[in-house]
Design a protein around this motif. Structure first.
Motif, short mmCIF file in Angstrom:
data_model
loop_
_atom_site.label_atom_id
_atom_site.label_comp_id
_atom_site.label_asym_id
_atom_site.label_seq_id
_atom_site.Cartn_x
_atom_site.Cartn_y
_atom_site.Cartn_z
N THR A 157 2.40 -1.22 3.67
CA THR A 157 1.85 -2.43 4.27
C THR A 157 1.76 -3.54 3.22
OG1 THR A 157 0.55 -1.16 5.85
CG2 THR A 157 -0.14 -3.43 5.46
N SER A 161 0.32 -6.89 1.46
CA SER A 161 -0.94 -7.63 1.34
C SER A 161 -0.94 -8.43 0.05
CB SER A 161 -2.14 -6.67 1.35
OG SER A 161 -2.11 -5.81 0.23
N SER A 166 0.83 -1.20 0.00
CA SER A 166 0.00 0.00 0.00
C SER A 166 0.87 1.25 0.00
CB SER A 166 -0.90 0.01 1.23
OG SER A 166 -0.10 0.19 2.41
N LYS A 222 -3.69 -10.11 -3.07
CA LYS A 222 -5.03 -10.14 -3.62
C LYS A 222 -5.66 -11.51 -3.40
CE LYS A 222 -3.73 -7.01 -7.40
NZ LYS A 222 -3.61 -6.88 -8.87
N PHE A 247 -15.61 -0.08 -0.86
CA PHE A 247 -15.07 0.75 0.22
C PHE A 247 -14.90 2.22 -0.14
CE2 PHE A 247 -11.27 2.64 2.24
CZ PHE A 247 -11.77 2.76 3.53
N CYS A 266 -14.80 -6.35 2.74
CA CYS A 266 -14.40 -5.02 2.28
C CYS A 266 -13.49 -5.15 1.06
CB CYS A 266 -13.68 -4.27 3.40
SG CYS A 266 -13.09 -2.62 2.95
N THR A 267 -13.85 -4.51 -0.04
CA THR A 267 -13.05 -4.60 -1.27
C THR A 267 -12.76 -3.20 -1.81
OG1 THR A 267 -15.05 -4.82 -2.63
CG2 THR A 267 -13.98 -6.85 -1.89
N ILE A 268 -11.58 -3.06 -2.40
CA ILE A 268 -11.19 -1.77 -2.98
C ILE A 268 -11.37 -1.80 -4.49
CG2 ILE A 268 -9.30 -0.12 -3.25
CD1 ILE A 268 -8.24 -1.06 -0.55
N CYS A 319 -9.73 -5.01 1.93
CA CYS A 319 -9.44 -4.12 3.05
C CYS A 319 -10.05 -4.67 4.34
CB CYS A 319 -9.96 -2.72 2.77
SG CYS A 319 -11.62 -2.63 2.06
N GLY A 320 -10.23 -5.99 4.38
CA GLY A 320 -10.80 -6.64 5.55
C GLY A 320 -11.98 -7.51 5.15
#
Length: 252
Positions: free
Chosen positions: A39, A41, A35, A43, A109, A78-80, A74-75
């Motif tokens: 951070t 992460s 990010s 997919k 989100f 939760c999707t971006i 994003c949790g």
């Protein structure tokens, strides 16, 4: 007769060896990204390109057979955004990423904070998304045309596949610009291949620690299809010819 048998087996062995060396079949393991704060992460992946052996690597070109859907989350729930590609090809020699098609789908989100991640827009004072994008313009997966409407405003380049094709295509921020080979362990049975975009220090790949210097780093990690030891030896041609010589010698 003995020489004929050996020559026939040698021809088969050479064919198997050259075929094996031409392209290694792989399975995608990680479609990772960092990010803006660094951070780490990954997919969530789905689609036919997640099947075992759906990818091929010849030492310079990585190609996928089928569709890959990569959800940036994003949790829980939760999707971006979701990046969807079909038959993606990454050429590490030319520094290009192409595909039969690419689309970016907005998640649930960013609308809550007045933004659109695929379009890189602010929704303005009315919090209504009045902008749009056309993907795969004239059949080119690297061509995106964004239209900004209402009181929306641009916050950057629209999200795309790799690099804009130019001409009438908008400049884009590529989701798949992993053109550099970070490591290639596919010479080992079941080894890993890691491609990345080189946008930070190498520690961004070797560790998962949050690091602002890693902002924007992306990577693809794939694993070579494990081959049983006997088949691996057979494919090399060495075991095949050695066994043949012993058997023919014993029967002579």
């Amino acid at each position: 007769m003995t020489n004929l048998k050996l020559k026939s087996l040698a021809a088969v062995a050479v064919l198997l060896t050259s075929t094996s060396a031409f392209a290694v079949q792989l399975t995608i393991i990680t479609d990772g990204l960092r990010s803006g704060s660094g951070t780490n992460s990954s997919k969530s992946l789905s689609g036919t390109a997640t099947a075992a052996g759906a990818w091929a690597w010849d030492g310079a070109i990585l190609s996928a057979a089928g569709t890959l859907n990569g959800v940036v989350g994003c949790g829980p729930g939760c999707t971006i955004v979701t990046d969807s590609t079909t038959n993606m090809v990454v050429n590490t020699t030319l520094g290009t990423t192409t595909a039969a098609s690419y689309t970016c789908s907005e998640g649930n989100f960013l609308v809550n904070v007045g933004a659109n991640g695929c379009l890189s827009t602010s929704l303005g004072g009315d919090f209504i998304d009045q902008s749009s994008a056309l993907y795969n313009v004239l059949g080119d997966a690297n061509c995106v045309n964004r239209t900004i409407g209402g009181d929306d405003s641009s916050t950057g380049n629209p999200r795309g596949l790799g690099t804009s094709s130019g001409g009438g295509c908008d400049t884009q921020d590529g989701a798949y610009k992993q053109w550099s080979t970070f490591s290639d362990g596919t010479g080992v049975n079941g080894g890993l291949l890691t491609l990345w975009n080189g946008a930070g220090p190498t520690s961004c790949i070797t560790t998962t620690t949050k690091d602002a210097a890693c902002a924007g780093v992306t990577k693809l990690v794939l694993q070579a299809i494990p081959v049983p030891a006997a088949v691996w030896l057979f494919g090399s041609g060495l075991g095949l010819l050695g066994l043949a010589r012993r058997r023919i010698g014993a029967s002579a």
